[in-house]
Design a protein around this motif. Sequence first.
Motif, PDB file in Angstrom:
ATOM      1  N   LEU A   9       0.835  -1.208   0.000  1.00 25.86           N
ATOM      2  CA  LEU A   9       0.000   0.000   0.000  1.00 25.86           C
ATOM      3  C   LEU A   9       0.864   1.250   0.000  1.00 25.86           C
ATOM      4  O   LEU A   9       0.564   2.223  -0.688  1.00 25.86           O
ATOM      5  N   LEU A  10       1.945   1.214   0.780  1.00 27.18           N
ATOM      6  CA  LEU A  10       2.869   2.343   0.821  1.00 27.18           C
ATOM      7  C   LEU A  10       3.498   2.542  -0.553  1.00 27.18           C
ATOM      8  O   LEU A  10       3.591   3.671  -1.043  1.00 27.18           O
ATOM      9  N   ALA A  11       3.909   1.441  -1.184  1.00 30.70           N
ATOM     10  CA  ALA A  11       4.528   1.532  -2.506  1.00 30.70           C
ATOM     11  C   ALA A  11       3.535   2.029  -3.557  1.00 30.70           C
ATOM     12  O   ALA A  11       3.907   2.736  -4.492  1.00 30.70           O
ATOM     13  N   ALA A  12       2.272   1.651  -3.417  1.00 29.29           N
ATOM     14  CA  ALA A  12       1.251   2.022  -4.406  1.00 29.29           C
ATOM     15  C   ALA A  12       0.697   3.430  -4.186  1.00 29.29           C
ATOM     16  O   ALA A  12       0.228   4.065  -5.117  1.00 29.29           O
ATOM     17  N   SER A  13       0.738   3.922  -2.975  1.00 27.71           N
ATOM     18  CA  SER A  13       0.159   5.221  -2.660  1.00 27.71           C
ATOM     19  C   SER A  13       1.226   6.316  -2.736  1.00 27.71           C
ATOM     20  O   SER A  13       2.168   6.321  -1.951  1.00 27.71           O
ATOM     21  N   ALA A  14       1.040   7.222  -3.664  1.00 31.19           N
ATOM     22  CA  ALA A  14       1.985   8.326  -3.807  1.00 31.19           C
ATOM     23  C   ALA A  14       2.033   9.173  -2.540  1.00 31.19           C
ATOM     24  O   ALA A  14       3.105   9.592  -2.094  1.00 31.19           O
TER      25      ALA A  14
END
Length: 190
Positions: A47-52
């Motif tokens: 989620l961290l990687a996907a969320s700018a």
Amino acid sequence: MSPGPDFAVVVRRSAVSGRVHGMAAASGIAVGVFAWVVAAATGVAALLAASAAAFTVVKVVGAAYLLYLGVRSLLAAWRGGGTLRLDVPDAGGRGPGAAFMEGFLTNVLNPKAALFFVALVPQFLGAGAPVVALSAAALVGTVAWFLVVANVVGALRKLFARPGVRRAVDALTGVALVALGLKLATSTRP
């Protein structure tokens, strides 16, 4: 094992405060790695990687923390650090708990660690490996490496007690941490 913020923190903590503080910082880093593996295995790191927005928040906070550590180290180099007495537990007056937190925060506030584990961990989840086993393996590997670093640097502490050497270590780690903080601050999501 590549030099980065974790390595710089363990080296500086071991050189300035001794083996015990270096090992405490190494333990904090290992707990941070453990947390990232668990986060990657449970999808939180993805989620961290996907969320700018989430990536940017962790990136900015992590960069600020690295800059803080780097500036603090540079100030110690500029001031000369005073005389380092080897018969006191920590020249900075901070205990192993502070060194542990320094190591932990350096690792857990690094979004690059999240991206690394998001890329690495899923490959092993399909093989039926439990999350705890993966996390434990990462913890053991990390702690083994950084304990070696802390003990080698701690064994050379008398060398690091020399004012010129201590200033050089403070200056080099300060420059490295500031550079890593700036690199992190200007990095983009892969």
